[in-house]
Write a protein that holds these residues in place. Structure first.
Motif: not given
Length: 138
Positions: A36-48, A53-57
């Motif tokens: 679950e921690t890894e999943r949350l970290e991956e989600e956080q990385i995905g959000r980052k 990407q949003l900032a670049e766009a």
């Protein structure tokens, strides 16, 4: 006594099995927590990454908007210059037409003057001829 010993051993075995099950359950809970921690970290990385990407766009959009504004201003300037060029051509055409009209008017007046001079000369010749004929009659 043998039965007591067997029951005691069975109780120890069951207790050991319970302890093993507890440890396996704890290990499973720890593994689930880790997953679950890894999943949350991956989600956080995905959000980052999405935020990046949003900032670049947004940066690209802002740059495109700046470029579009530059192009719009360049187009307005080109349009203004073209309007000035057309106006200058119109004024030059008017000036040339006015010069041509003046030249034609001068030519007309010159022709008229020559015609009047010719008529005056013809009238003078008639007068001279008339005087000569009058002298001859006298």
């Amino acid at each position: 006594l043998k039965v007591d010993a067997e029951e005691h051993l069975e109780a120890k075995r069951l207790s050991a099995q319970e302890e093993l099950l507890k440890k396996e359950e704890e290990a499973l809970v720890a593994k689930e927590a880790k997953v679950e921690t890894e999943r949350l970290e991956e989600e956080q990385i995905g959000r980052k990454e999405q935020e990046q990407q949003l900032a670049e766009a947004k940066e690209r959009l802002a740059e495109e908007e700046r470029r579009a504004e530059e192009l719009r201003l360049e187009a307005e300037e080109a349009k203004r210059r073209e309007a000035e060029r057309i106006e200058a051509e119109r004024l030059e055409t008017e000036r040339l037409e006015a010069e041509e009209e003046e030249r034609l008017e001068a030519k007309r007046l010159s022709t008229e003057l020559l015609k009047k001079e010719k008529e005056a000369l013809a009238a003078k010749e008639v007068k001279v001829e008339t005087k000569r004929l009058e002298k001859e009659q006298i």
